[in-house]
Design a protein around this motif. Structure first.
Motif, PDB file in Angstrom:
ATOM      1  N   VAL A 156     -30.545  33.231  -0.133  1.00 21.08           N
ATOM      2  CA  VAL A 156     -29.171  32.786   0.082  1.00 21.08           C
ATOM      3  C   VAL A 156     -29.239  31.414   0.750  1.00 21.08           C
ATOM      4  N   VAL A 157     -28.652  30.406   0.121  1.00 25.89           N
ATOM      5  CA  VAL A 157     -28.751  29.040   0.626  1.00 25.89           C
ATOM      6  C   VAL A 157     -27.408  28.603   1.188  1.00 25.89           C
ATOM      7  N   GLY A 158     -27.411  28.137   2.439  1.00 23.70           N
ATOM      8  CA  GLY A 158     -26.188  27.658   3.075  1.00 23.70           C
ATOM      9  C   GLY A 158     -25.292  28.754   3.588  1.00 23.70           C
ATOM     10  N   ALA A 159     -25.789  29.963   3.694  1.00 25.35           N
ATOM     11  CA  ALA A 159     -25.041  31.116   4.208  1.00 25.35           C
ATOM     12  C   ALA A 159     -26.082  32.182   4.524  1.00 25.35           C
ATOM     13  N   GLU A 160     -25.646  33.332   5.034  1.00 26.84           N
ATOM     14  CA  GLU A 160     -26.601  34.399   5.311  1.00 26.84           C
ATOM     15  C   GLU A 160     -25.919  35.751   5.308  1.00 26.84           C
ATOM     16  N   VAL A 161     -26.676  36.772   4.968  1.00 28.11           N
ATOM     17  CA  VAL A 161     -26.214  38.152   5.053  1.00 28.11           C
ATOM     18  C   VAL A 161     -26.420  38.611   6.487  1.00 28.11           C
ATOM     19  N   ALA A 162     -25.409  39.220   7.079  1.00 28.51           N
ATOM     20  CA  ALA A 162     -25.437  39.521   8.514  1.00 28.51           C
ATOM     21  C   ALA A 162     -26.604  40.416   8.908  1.00 28.51           C
ATOM     22  N   THR A 169     -33.613  36.625   2.064  1.00 29.29           N
ATOM     23  CA  THR A 169     -33.955  35.510   2.946  1.00 29.29           C
ATOM     24  C   THR A 169     -32.837  34.481   2.874  1.00 29.29           C
ATOM     25  N   ALA A 170     -32.568  33.799   3.973  1.00 32.01           N
ATOM     26  CA  ALA A 170     -31.493  32.805   4.008  1.00 32.01           C
ATOM     27  C   ALA A 170     -32.013  31.498   4.582  1.00 32.01           C
ATOM     28  N   VAL A 171     -31.374  30.402   4.165  1.00 33.16           N
ATOM     29  CA  VAL A 171     -31.637  29.093   4.762  1.00 33.16           C
ATOM     30  C   VAL A 171     -30.301  28.539   5.245  1.00 33.16           C
ATOM     31  N   ASP A 172     -30.268  28.164   6.519  1.00 35.28           N
ATOM     32  CA  ASP A 172     -29.035  27.660   7.128  1.00 35.28           C
ATOM     33  C   ASP A 172     -29.306  26.404   7.931  1.00 35.28           C
ATOM     34  N   TRP A 173     -28.214  25.785   8.356  1.00 35.54           N
ATOM     35  CA  TRP A 173     -28.280  24.596   9.207  1.00 35.54           C
ATOM     36  C   TRP A 173     -26.957  24.491   9.946  1.00 35.54           C
ATOM     37  N   SER A 174     -26.869  23.573  10.882  1.00 35.44           N
ATOM     38  CA  SER A 174     -25.626  23.372  11.615  1.00 35.44           C
ATOM     39  C   SER A 174     -24.545  22.879  10.659  1.00 35.44           C
ATOM     40  N   GLY A 175     -23.490  23.686  10.498  1.00 37.62           N
ATOM     41  CA  GLY A 175     -22.441  23.395   9.527  1.00 37.62           C
ATOM     42  C   GLY A 175     -22.409  24.394   8.402  1.00 37.62           C
ATOM     43  N   ALA A 176     -23.454  25.221   8.305  1.00 39.18           N
ATOM     44  CA  ALA A 176     -23.505  26.286   7.299  1.00 39.18           C
ATOM     45  C   ALA A 176     -23.453  27.627   8.032  1.00 39.18           C
ATOM     46  N   SER A 177     -24.152  28.627   7.568  1.00 41.01           N
ATOM     47  CA  SER A 177     -24.347  29.931   8.226  1.00 41.01           C
ATOM     48  C   SER A 177     -23.175  30.891   8.125  1.00 41.01           C
ATOM     49  N   PHE A 178     -22.332  30.772   7.097  1.00 39.60           N
ATOM     50  CA  PHE A 178     -21.289  31.780   6.863  1.00 39.60           C
ATOM     51  C   PHE A 178     -21.939  33.146   6.678  1.00 39.60           C
ATOM     52  N   ARG A 179     -21.401  34.186   7.350  1.00 42.16           N
ATOM     53  CA  ARG A 179     -22.019  35.509   7.309  1.00 42.16           C
ATOM     54  C   ARG A 179     -21.105  36.579   6.710  1.00 42.16           C
ATOM     55  N   GLY A 180     -19.965  36.193   6.180  1.00 45.37           N
ATOM     56  CA  GLY A 180     -19.071  37.180   5.594  1.00 45.37           C
ATOM     57  C   GLY A 180     -17.736  37.197   6.302  1.00 45.37           C
ATOM     58  N   ALA A 202     -33.179  22.566   1.867  1.00 47.46           N
ATOM     59  CA  ALA A 202     -32.965  23.998   2.091  1.00 47.46           C
ATOM     60  C   ALA A 202     -33.585  24.829   0.974  1.00 47.46           C
ATOM     61  N   VAL A 203     -33.410  24.399  -0.257  1.00 43.18           N
ATOM     62  CA  VAL A 203     -33.977  25.142  -1.389  1.00 43.18           C
ATOM     63  C   VAL A 203     -35.494  25.179  -1.280  1.00 43.18           C
ATOM     64  N   LEU A 214     -42.617  35.501   3.685  1.00 39.82           N
ATOM     65  CA  LEU A 214     -41.812  35.463   4.906  1.00 39.82           C
ATOM     66  C   LEU A 214     -40.354  35.708   4.514  1.00 39.82           C
ATOM     67  N   THR A 215     -40.006  36.955   4.340  1.00 44.23           N
ATOM     68  CA  THR A 215     -38.701  37.330   3.802  1.00 44.23           C
ATOM     69  C   THR A 215     -37.927  38.194   4.793  1.00 44.23           C
ATOM     70  N   GLY A 216     -36.623  38.348   4.528  1.00 37.52           N
ATOM     71  CA  GLY A 216     -35.776  39.122   5.414  1.00 37.52           C
ATOM     72  C   GLY A 216     -35.440  38.378   6.696  1.00 37.52           C
ATOM     73  N   ILE A 217     -35.582  37.055   6.680  1.00 38.74           N
ATOM     74  CA  ILE A 217     -35.352  36.235   7.868  1.00 38.74           C
ATOM     75  C   ILE A 217     -34.384  35.108   7.535  1.00 38.74           C
ATOM     76  N   VAL A 218     -34.000  34.351   8.559  1.00 38.34           N
ATOM     77  CA  VAL A 218     -33.218  33.129   8.389  1.00 38.34           C
ATOM     78  C   VAL A 218     -34.102  31.943   8.714  1.00 38.34           C
ATOM     79  N   VAL A 219     -34.176  30.997   7.781  1.00 34.66           N
ATOM     80  CA  VAL A 219     -34.908  29.746   7.996  1.00 34.66           C
ATOM     81  C   VAL A 219     -33.880  28.694   8.382  1.00 34.66           C
ATOM     82  N   TRP A 220     -33.991  28.176   9.587  1.00 31.33           N
ATOM     83  CA  TRP A 220     -33.010  27.199  10.099  1.00 31.33           C
ATOM     84  C   TRP A 220     -33.597  25.806  10.012  1.00 31.33           C
ATOM     85  N   ILE A 221     -32.906  24.898   9.305  1.00 29.00           N
ATOM     86  CA  ILE A 221     -33.399  23.534   9.137  1.00 29.00           C
ATOM     87  C   ILE A 221     -32.465  22.556   9.823  1.00 29.00           C
ATOM     88  N   ALA A 222     -32.983  21.361  10.082  1.00 27.04           N
ATOM     89  CA  ALA A 222     -32.197  20.316  10.744  1.00 27.04           C
ATOM     90  C   ALA A 222     -31.203  19.707   9.776  1.00 27.04           C
TER      91      ALA A 222
END
Length: 222
Positions: A156-162, A169-180, A202-203, A214-222
């Motif tokens: 999931v890119v630019g959002a995440e499953v709670a 697996t999710a990739v987020d950053w400041s300004g993204a991270s919608f969780r539902g 992010a991709v 490395l799955t089931g986690i959130v990867v946080w990028i700048a």
């Protein structure tokens, strides 16, 4: 580089419809035997702590560029699952397609605007190596469906499953991270943060994590 690209538009939320879509995909090679995909290259220093594997649902903050040396083997099979036509979603779609072109990925697209759950089911029925999700509207349906498809990897890119299972697996950053709907996010949503460079980064960071297990986690990028 080039890749094969197909578009599937989901029109009905039925298992039969998903099966028909899977059959179409299988007709041009995806149903045949193949060697399991492997990553090319290794994660650089600072992607994760070398002495510890991230715990389920953890958030990691890799050092910028620590994923640059990783790419999928040629012919890596990816379904791009899309819902929405807002600017952030379009930016994510462009980033996935550019990455697929660069890395000779075999990319198929499922547009799930009319049937979100049906779109996810159709994507998994195609048995890709990875389903990449683009669009906030997919987050709640993904939370419902992915736990029933533990053998399928999702990014999931630019959002995440709670509360992701190990296959999400999710990739987020400041300004993204919608969780539902109804859930807080790690930062304030900012559509302007979905730049071409950030989406592309992010991709690549997310795929690198998945390729190295490395799955089931959130990867946080700048």
């Amino acid at each position: 580089m080039h890749h094969r690209r197909r578009l599937v538009t989901v029109l009905a939320a039925t298992v039969l419809g998903a099966g028909m879509l899977a059959g179409c995909a299988g007709g041009d090679g995806w149903s045949g035997p193949r060697t399991a995909p492997t990553p090319i290259g290794v994660l650089g220093a600072g992607f994760v702590e070398p002495s510890a594997t991230p715990s389920p649902e953890a958030t990691i903050v890799p050092q910028p560029g620590s994923w640059d040396g990783v790419r999928p083997s040629p012919g890596y099979r990816v379904v791009l699952l899309v819902a929405g036509d807002d600017r952030p979603t379009k930016a994510l779609v462009s980033a996935v397609r550019q990455w697929a072109d660069d890395e000779d990925v075999d990319l198929r697209t499922v547009v799930a605007d009319d049937d979100l759950v049906g779109g996810i089911v159709a994507a998994t029925a195609m048995h890709p190596d990875l389903v990449v999700s683009a669009g906030n509207d997919l987050v709640d349906p993904l939370a419902t469906v992915t736990a029933s498809h533990l053998d399928q990897q999702f990014l999931v890119v630019g959002a995440e499953v709670a509360e992701p299972t190990a296959n999400v697996t999710a990739v987020d950053w400041s300004g993204a991270s919608f969780r539902g709907e109804g859930l807080g996010a790690s930062s304030t949503y900012d559509p302007a943060s979905f730049t071409a460079d950030r989406c592309g980064t992010a991709v690549r960071a997310g795929v690198a994590a998945v390729l190295h297990g490395l799955t089931g986690i959130v990867v946080w990028i700048a």
